[in-house]
Design an enzyme around this catalytic site. Structure first.
Site, PDB file in Angstrom:
ATOM      1  CB  ALA A 152      -0.932  -0.012   1.199  1.00 25.27           C
ATOM      2  CE1 TYR A 153       5.004   5.711   3.123  1.00 24.55           C
ATOM      3  CE2 TYR A 153       6.799   4.478   2.123  1.00 24.55           C
ATOM      4  CZ  TYR A 153       6.327   5.627   2.717  1.00 24.55           C
ATOM      5  OH  TYR A 153       7.153   6.706   2.902  1.00 24.55           O
ATOM      6  CB  SER A 154       5.432   0.208  -2.414  1.00 24.14           C
ATOM      7  OG  SER A 154       6.276  -0.241  -1.374  1.00 24.14           O
TER       8      SER A 154
END
Length: 246
Positions: A152-154
């Site tokens: 999700a962050y990436s």
């Protein structure tokens, strides 16, 4: 030293971390800065610490209505905004994609990517009207390489890179520069959201053998916000300690 005398700036996530380090440099060099942050108490404390040239504005960048209200309040006080630094963001949970909670993925994307879109959309009009602007969106090395157990962050930070390139091209015929930086990890409160295993992984990937210092990040970001950066736009600037320089 960059001259920010009489410049008006918005720094999201400005109550702490990279955002606060940037806000401090901007105020020290003459800018008036609005600290946009979800943590109103911390933002007020940060504004007091920075002095008379800083003010706190409570805002949830994931909520368009909240961003609209913050924009109206800021423009009422500043009349225009010359500089925007998007530093607000979260790391979220670490887990393999196959097990990643759907709601958590949505939450991270709403803050990191949709929030960046909201703030850019809200403030670009002021820059166009004044034929001047400098925008720096904070992405991440994870947006270039993808960190395992952080899909999700990436993905959200890769989206910030794409958004920056697109907006940079849209505004290239104006005196507005839109760039982003891709930091490696810096020791901020965002580490509280990560497992020690993930922190160790990130450190092991940095050829410099250490984490990013906040003042190092602020120095590059403030140059990108300055009048000296009069040509480069739609670009990605590496702050990864040699991890990925492309």
């Amino acid at each position: 030293m960059n001259d920010f005398q009489d410049r008006k700036a918005v720094v999201t996530g400005g109550a702490q971390g990279i955002g606060f380090a940037v806000a401090r440099k901007l105020t020290e060099q003459g800018a008036q800065v609005a600290l946009w942050d979800r943590d109103e108490t911390l933002a007020n404390e940060a504004a007091v610490a920075l002095g008379a040239n800083a003010m706190a504005v409570a805002v949830d960048i994931a909520d368009w209505t909240s961003v609209e209200k913050a924009t109206a309040f800021t423009l009422d006080r500043f009349k225009n905004v010359d500089i925007l630094v998007n530093s607000a963001g979260i790391a979220g949970a670490n887990a393999p994609l196959v097990d990643y909670p759907v709601e958590e993925f949505q939450r991270i994307t709403q803050i990191n990517l949709l929030g960046t879109f909201h703030v850019n959309r809200a403030l670009v009009a002021s820059m166009i009207a004044n034929d001047y602007g400098r925008i720096v969106n904070i992405a991440s090395i994870a947006g270039k390489e993808g960190n395992p157990n952080a899909s999700a962050y990436s993905a959200s930070k890769a989206g910030v890179i794409g958004l920056t390139k697109s907006l940079g091209k849209e505004l290239a015929d104006k005196n507005i520069a839109v760039n982003c930086v891709t930091p490696a990890a810096a020791r901020t409160r965002i580490f509280d959201q990560m497992s020690q295993e993930h922190i160790d992984y990130m450190l092991a990937k940095i050829p410099r053998g250490r984490f990013l210092e906040l003042d190092e990040a602020a120095a590059m970001i403030c140059w990108l916000c300055s009048e000296q950066n009069s040509f480069t736009t739609g670009s990605v600037f590496d702050l990864s300690g040699g991890r990925a320089t492309y």
